[in-house]
Design a protein around this motif. Structure first.
Motif, PDB file in Angstrom:
ATOM      1  N   LYS A  57      40.151  35.110  44.701  1.00 33.77           N
ATOM      2  CA  LYS A  57      40.511  34.434  43.532  1.00 33.77           C
ATOM      3  C   LYS A  57      40.385  35.441  42.197  1.00 33.77           C
ATOM      4  O   LYS A  57      41.162  35.948  41.504  1.00 33.77           O
ATOM      5  CB  LYS A  57      39.917  33.166  42.992  1.00 33.77           C
ATOM      6  N   ILE A  59      39.800  38.754  42.596  1.00 29.36           N
ATOM      7  CA  ILE A  59      40.721  40.075  42.855  1.00 29.36           C
ATOM      8  C   ILE A  59      42.193  39.656  42.377  1.00 29.36           C
ATOM      9  O   ILE A  59      42.692  40.236  41.680  1.00 29.36           O
ATOM     10  CB  ILE A  59      40.639  40.298  44.358  1.00 29.36           C
ATOM     11  N   SER A  60      42.632  38.474  42.670  1.00 28.45           N
ATOM     12  CA  SER A  60      43.992  38.134  42.403  1.00 28.45           C
ATOM     13  C   SER A  60      43.964  37.954  41.074  1.00 28.45           C
ATOM     14  O   SER A  60      44.961  38.509  40.378  1.00 28.45           O
ATOM     15  CB  SER A  60      44.487  36.561  42.851  1.00 28.45           C
ATOM     16  N   ARG A  62      42.109  39.373  38.555  1.00 27.00           N
ATOM     17  CA  ARG A  62      42.277  40.765  37.791  1.00 27.00           C
ATOM     18  C   ARG A  62      43.581  41.431  38.263  1.00 27.00           C
ATOM     19  O   ARG A  62      44.125  42.199  37.285  1.00 27.00           O
ATOM     20  CB  ARG A  62      41.153  41.481  38.610  1.00 27.00           C
ATOM     21  N   GLU A  63      44.175  41.367  39.396  1.00 31.47           N
ATOM     22  CA  GLU A  63      45.385  41.880  39.555  1.00 31.47           C
ATOM     23  C   GLU A  63      46.556  41.333  38.587  1.00 31.47           C
ATOM     24  O   GLU A  63      47.363  42.147  38.281  1.00 31.47           O
ATOM     25  CB  GLU A  63      45.767  41.644  41.082  1.00 31.47           C
ATOM     26  N   TRP A  64      46.539  40.079  38.505  1.00 32.37           N
ATOM     27  CA  TRP A  64      47.596  39.420  37.855  1.00 32.37           C
ATOM     28  C   TRP A  64      47.222  40.187  36.397  1.00 32.37           C
ATOM     29  O   TRP A  64      48.321  40.218  35.680  1.00 32.37           O
ATOM     30  CB  TRP A  64      47.097  37.917  37.986  1.00 32.37           C
ATOM     31  N   LYS A  66      46.183  42.565  35.366  1.00 36.73           N
ATOM     32  CA  LYS A  66      46.398  44.059  35.297  1.00 36.73           C
ATOM     33  C   LYS A  66      47.702  44.125  35.229  1.00 36.73           C
ATOM     34  O   LYS A  66      48.482  45.037  34.619  1.00 36.73           O
ATOM     35  CB  LYS A  66      45.893  44.567  36.330  1.00 36.73           C
ATOM     36  N   ASP A  67      48.450  43.421  36.334  1.00 39.95           N
ATOM     37  CA  ASP A  67      49.903  43.544  36.404  1.00 39.95           C
ATOM     38  C   ASP A  67      50.625  43.045  34.859  1.00 39.95           C
ATOM     39  O   ASP A  67      51.441  43.761  34.777  1.00 39.95           O
ATOM     40  CB  ASP A  67      50.346  42.369  37.538  1.00 39.95           C
ATOM     41  N   ARG A  68      50.042  42.063  34.389  1.00 41.26           N
ATOM     42  CA  ARG A  68      50.823  41.525  33.117  1.00 41.26           C
ATOM     43  C   ARG A  68      50.623  42.714  32.131  1.00 41.26           C
ATOM     44  O   ARG A  68      51.540  43.164  31.285  1.00 41.26           O
ATOM     45  CB  ARG A  68      49.930  40.391  32.660  1.00 41.26           C
ATOM     46  N   THR A  71      52.789  45.817  32.900  1.00 43.02           N
ATOM     47  CA  THR A  71      54.463  45.641  32.739  1.00 43.02           C
ATOM     48  C   THR A  71      54.804  45.620  31.349  1.00 43.02           C
ATOM     49  O   THR A  71      55.654  46.223  31.109  1.00 43.02           O
ATOM     50  CB  THR A  71      54.840  44.112  33.265  1.00 43.02           C
ATOM     51  N   TYR A 200      48.604  29.294  39.834  1.00 42.99           N
ATOM     52  CA  TYR A 200      48.038  30.137  40.439  1.00 42.99           C
ATOM     53  C   TYR A 200      46.774  30.038  40.938  1.00 42.99           C
ATOM     54  O   TYR A 200      46.237  30.472  41.997  1.00 42.99           O
ATOM     55  CB  TYR A 200      48.094  31.392  39.819  1.00 42.99           C
TER      56      TYR A 200
END
Ligand code: ADP
Length: 766
Positions: A57, A59-60, A62-64, A66-68, A71, A200
Motif C-alpha cells: 500500500k 509503495i502504491s 507513494r507511486e500514486w 508521485k504520479d499525480r 503529471t 484505491y
C-alpha cells in the motif's frame, strides 16, 4: 464375600486414576504444543501478510502521489503553456487566456483532478477550470498565499471545504527557469480523494469481512483518520483518538511503531495490525484485520485439536479402564479360585474321616483339631486346647512321647508312623495308626498328626484270619474229596474203555445194517418195477374188459329186446316164465356189464366229472320213483324225507348212479320193513356237506365185513350160500364215483337190524 471384593478395587483405583491423569496430561500437553505450533505458524503468516499488504500500500500510495505530481508538473512545465501565460501577462490577450484555459481543461481530463486554478504573479486567479466551479475556501486560500510566498511545489493535505467535500491539493509555481526575472505564476489543482484515492486505499488483496487499510496523521494531541473508515461512517478528519491511547493501532503507528502487533482499533476491538510511516509525508499507514477473523483458522484448528484430543483421551481412558477392569476381573477370578480352593481344602480337612491334630512343639498343646477328631473323641475344641497328645494316649508317657518325636525334631526323619491307642472323653479306647510330621507354618513350627481309626481294620484282619483258618479246613476236606474223585475217575476210565469196545461192536453192527439196508433198497427197486408191471397189466385188463363189455352189451340188448317181445307173445305160462327168466338174466348180465364198464372207465382214468349244482330233492324223488314198483313188488315201503332244499356240487348222472345203486342194494337186502331216503346238511372238517342217507331195515352187515364190501368183487358173507345175486362191484364203483366228486360213502350197520349208507358230497355255494 462382598466386602472382600471391594479391596482389590480400592487397591487398584489410585493407580488407575494416576495412569488416567498421566495419560491425559500427556495428551493435553501434546495437544497444547500442537496448538501453539499451529498458532505461531498462523501468527507469522498473518503478520507476513499484513506486512506485505502494508508495504504494498505504501509503495502504491507513494507511486500514486508521485504520479499525480509528475503529471501536473509535466503539463505545467510545458513550454507552450508558459509562453501563453507570459504573453497573456504582457498584453492580456484573450487568445492566450483561451489557450491557458484549454490547457487547464486538458490537465483535468488527463488526470483525476477536479479543479485547476491559474494565479498570476500578483496572486490573483486568471483562469479557473471548470469555469464555474465553486471557489476554494478562505482557509485554503490563505494556505495558498503562503505557499506562493515560498515558491515551492507542495501537496495540500486532505481537507474539508465548507460544503463538506474532501479535497487534496497540489500547488505548483510556474516560472521561467532560465530567467528568474520573467513573470511567475501559480497553479493549484484539487482532487477529490473520495473518488480518486479512498477506493484505491480500500482495496484488499484477499476476501475479508474486517480487514482495511487506513491512513492517519497527528493533529495536536489527537490522531485523526484521513480516509473513510469501514466501520465508522464519521467523516474523515472528524474521528479523533487521543495520542495517549497507546494501545490503539493508529496511535502506535504515529508513535513510530513499525511492524505487526496486536492492538485495538478505533472501535476498541482487538485487531492484528501492521503499522508504518509513509515516507515523505506526515501520514502513517495501518493495515489491520480483526483479531477474531485473523485467528479464526486457529480457533478451528483448536476445536479440531481439542476434539481430537478429547476423543483420544476418551479412547485412552476407556482402554486403560478396560485393561484395569480386565486385570481386576482376573484378580477377582484368581482370588475367587484360591478362596474356593482354600475353602475346599479346609472342608476337606474338616470333613476328612482321618482325625487331624495340630499341636505346639514346645508345650504340646493342641492348636487345631478337625471335626472328625472332635466327633470321635467327644471333646470340645476348648477342652482340647488345654490338652496334649499324651492326655489322649493312655499307653504313652510324656518321656516316651518326647523320645518318639526326637527324630522329627532332629530332622532325621520327615515323618514317623506308629500304632497306639486313643482314649475318648467317655474313657472308651480305640486302636489308631498315627502319622506325625513337624511342619513350618506362618506362626512357626507345628506338629501335624494324622490319625486313622483302625478299629475296623483290626476287625477285618481278625475276620480274614478266621476265614483263613476256615479255608484251610475246607482245603483239607477238598483234598480228601479230590482223592475220592481220583478213584471214581479211574473207574470211569475203565468204564470208558468198555464203552469204546461196545462202540466198536456197534459200529460193526451198523455196517451190517447198512448192508441190509442196501439190500432192501435193491429189493424195493425190484418191487417198484413189479408194481409198475402189475399196474400196466391192470390197465391192459381194464381195457380188455371195456372192449369185452361192449362186445357183450350189443348182443345182449338184442336178446333183451326179443325176450320182452317173446314174453308178450308167450302162449302159455311155461313160455312166459322162461321169457321172464331170460329177461331177468339179461338185465342182470347188463347190470354186470355196465358195472364192468364203469370199473374199466375208472381204472383207465377216463371218467370225466361234469360239475354242476345238483338239486338233491329232485334227484332223490326221481330215484325213488324209479324203484317204487320193485319195492312194492317186494312188499316194502320206499319213502323219502326231504325237509330242506340242498344243492350239491357234483356230476348229476354220477350222483344218480350212486343213489340208485344204494337204493337198489337196500331193496335187495331188505326183506321186510321200509327203506327211507333222507337229505340233510352237515358241517365237519371246516366244510359244509350234503348228506344223502339211504336207511333200510334189512339184513345188516357184520362189523368185520363193513370194510371189505367196498372192495371190488367183494360181498358180505362170502362163501356162505349165496342168497343174493350180485357182482360185488356196485359199492366199489359208487364209492369211487363219490371220491371222484370229492365226496365219499360211509356205512353204519348192525347185523339183522338194518343199514344206513350215506353219500357225502360238497355243498354247492354261490
Ligand atoms: P352185490 O350187491 O352185487 O353183491 P355190492 O357191491 O352192491 O355187490 O354189495 C356188496 C355186498 O355188500 C353185497 O353182496 C352185500 O353182501 C352187502 N350189501 C350191500 N348193500 C347191503 C344192504 N343194504 N344190506 C345188507 N348188505 C348189503
Amino acid at each position: 464375600m462382598s466386602s472382600d471384593a471391594n479391596s482389590p478395587r480400592q487397591k487398584f483405583s489410585p493407580t488407575l486414576i494416576f495412569v488416567l491423569i498421566a495419560v491425559n496430561l500427556v495428551f493435553m500437553s501434546t495437544g497444547g504444543l500442537i496448538y501453539r505450533n499451529q498458532k505461531e505458524g498462523l501468527k507469522n503468516g498473518i503478520g507476513q501478510n499484513l506486512n506485505a499488504i502494508a508495504n504494498l500500500k505504501i509503495i502504491s500510495i507513494r507511486e500514486w502521489l508521485k504520479d499525480r505530481k509528475l503529471t501536473i508538473q509535466s503539463l505545467v512545465e510545458n513550454e507552450a503553456f508558459y509562453e501563453h501565460y507570459k504573453s497573456f501577462c504582457e498584453d492580456s490577450d484573450n487568445k492566450d487566456l483561451e489557450s491557458l484555459n484549454s490547457s487547464l481543461r486538458t490537465i483535468l481530463i488527463d488526470t483525476n483532478y477536479d479543479q485547476a486554478i491559474l494565479y498570476n504573479q500578483d496572486k490573483n486567479p486568471i483562469a479557473v477550470q471548470p469555469r464555474f466551479a465553486p471557489l476554494i475556501g478562505q482557509q485554503v486560500n490563505r494556505v495558498l498565499k503562503m505557499m506562493m510566498d515560498t515558491d515551492t511545489t507542495q501537496f495540500i493535505d486532505i481537507y474539508e471545504d465548507p460544503e463538506n467535500v474532501f479535497h487534496m491539493g497540489l500547488f505548483i509555481t510556474l516560472k521561467d527557469l532560465t530567467n528568474p526575472a520573467k513573470p511567475k505564476g501559480y497553479v493549484f489543482v484539487r482532487i477529490n480523494p473520495e473518488i480518486a484515492f479512498y477506493p484505491y486505499l480500500q482495496e484488499w488483496p484477499a476476501v475479508s469481512n474486517t480487514a482495511e487499510t487506513l491512513i492517519g496523521k497527528q493533529i495536536g494531541d489527537s490522531a485523526v483518520f484521513l480516509n473513510r473508515l469501514r466501520f465508522d461512517k464519521e467523516a474523515p478528519l472528524q474521528r479523533k483518538i487521543s495520542m495517549k491511547d497507546t494501545t490503539v493501532a493508529v496511535v502506535m503507528a504515529l508513535r513510530g511503531r513499525t511492524g505487526v502487533s496486536e492492538a485495538l482499533d478505533y472501535r476498541g476491538i482487538r485487531v492484528v495490525a501492521a503499522t508504518r510511516k509513509i515516507p515523505d509525508s506526515p501520514w502513517v499507514l495501518v493495515a489491520r484485520q480483526d483479531y477474531n477473523e485473523a485467528y479464526q483458522p486457529v480457533r478451528e484448528k483448536l476445536t479440531f485439536v481439542l476434539l481430537g484430543m478429547f476423543s483420544i483421551m476418551v479412547l485412552a481412558s476407556f482402554i486403560i479402564f478396560w485393561v484395569f477392569r480386565q486385570q481386576g476381573l482376573t484378580f477377582y477370578r484368581n482370588a475367587y479360585r484360591s478362596e474356593k480352593q482354600r475353602n475346599w481344602l479346609q472342608n476337606l480337612i474338616e470333613q476328612s474321616i482321618n482325625e487331624i491334630y495340630v499341636f505346639d512343639p514346645e508345650t504340646l498343646k493342641f492348636s487345631f483339631v478337625n471335626q472328625s477328631a472332635l466327633r470321635n473323641m467327644g471333646y470340645t475344641m476348648e477342652e482340647l486346647r488345654r490338652m496334649t497328645p499324651v492326655d489322649i494316649k493312655p499307653l504313652v508317657s510324656y518321656e516316651q512321647f518326647h523320645s518318639l518325636v526326637m527324630p522329627l525334631r532332629a530332622g532325621t526323619l520327615p515323618v514317623i508312623q506308629f500304632q497306639t491307642v486313643h482314649r475318648r472323653k467317655d474313657n472308651s479306647e480305640y486302636p489308631v495308626e498315627v502319622f506325625l510330621q513337624l511342619l513350618d507354618s506362618d506362626s512357626g513350627k507345628v506338629f501335624l498328626a494324622m490319625i486313622n481309626d483302625i478299629t475296623v481294620r483290626r476287625q477285618a484282619e481278625k475276620l480274614v484270619a478266621d476265614q483263613q483258618e476256615e479255608l484251610e479246613t475246607k482245603n483239607l476236606e477238598l483234598a480228601a474229596l479230590n482223592e475220592e474223585l481220583q478213584t471214581t475217575n479211574e473207574e470211569l476210565q475203565t468204564t470208558n474203555e468198555e464203552l469204546i469196545q461196545s462202540d466198536e461192536e456197534l459200529r460193526v453192527t451198523n455196517e451190517e445194517l447198512q448192508l441190509s439196508n442196501n439190500r432192501m433198497i435193491y429189493l424195493n427197486t425190484d418191487l417198484t418195477k413189479a408194481k409198475e408191471i402189475a399196474e400196466k397189466a391192470n390197465r391192459l385188463k381194464s381195457r380188455f374188459l371195456a372192449n369185452m363189455s361192449h362186445e357183450i352189451r350189443t348182443p345182449l340188448n338184442g336178446i333183451l329186446g326179443f325176450s320182452e317181445l317173446l314174453a308178450e307173445v308167450a302162449e302159455n305160462e311155461e313160455q312166459s316164465r322162461m321169457a321172464d327168466i331170460i329177461i331177468s338174466s339179461g338185465h342182470r348180465l347188463l347190470d354186470t356189464v355196465n358195472s364192468i364198464l364203469d370199473i374199466s372207465a375208472l381204472e383207465s382214468g377216463s371218467v370225466l366229472v361234469n360239475y354242476s349244482s345238483v338239486r338233491l330233492s329232485e334227484l332223490v324223488k326221481e330215484s325213488c320213483g324209479l324203484y317204487a314198483a320193485i319195492a312194492i313188488k317186494k312188499g316194502l315201503e320206499l319213502r323219502h324225507n326231504v325237509t330242506e332244499e340242498i344243492f350239491a356240487l357234483g356230476d348229476e348222472s354220477l350222483i344218480h348212479k350212486v343213489v340208485n345203486n344204494l337204493i337198489n342194494n337196500a331193496i335187495k337186502y331188505t326183506n321186510k320193513g321200509l327203506i327211507e331216503i333222507r337229505i340233510e346238511k352237515d358241517y365237519h372238517d371246516n366244510k359244509a356237506w350234503a348228506a344223502i342217507h339211504v336207511v333200510d331195515t334189512g339184513i345188516g352187515i357184520p362189523l368185520e365185513e363193513q370194510e371189505i364190501i367196498f372192495e371190488e368183487f367183494r360181498q358180505a358173507s362170502e362163501g356162505l350160500t349165496k342168497k343174493h345175486a350180485g357182482s360185488g362191484l356196485g359199492l366199489n364203483i359208487s364209492k369211487r364215483f363219490a371220491q371222484a366228486m370229492n365226496g365219499t360213502i360211509t356205512l353204519k350197520s348192525k347185523k339183522g337190524e338194518g343199514s344206513v349208507f350215506t353219500l357225502w358230497l360238497p355243498v354247492y355255494e354261490d
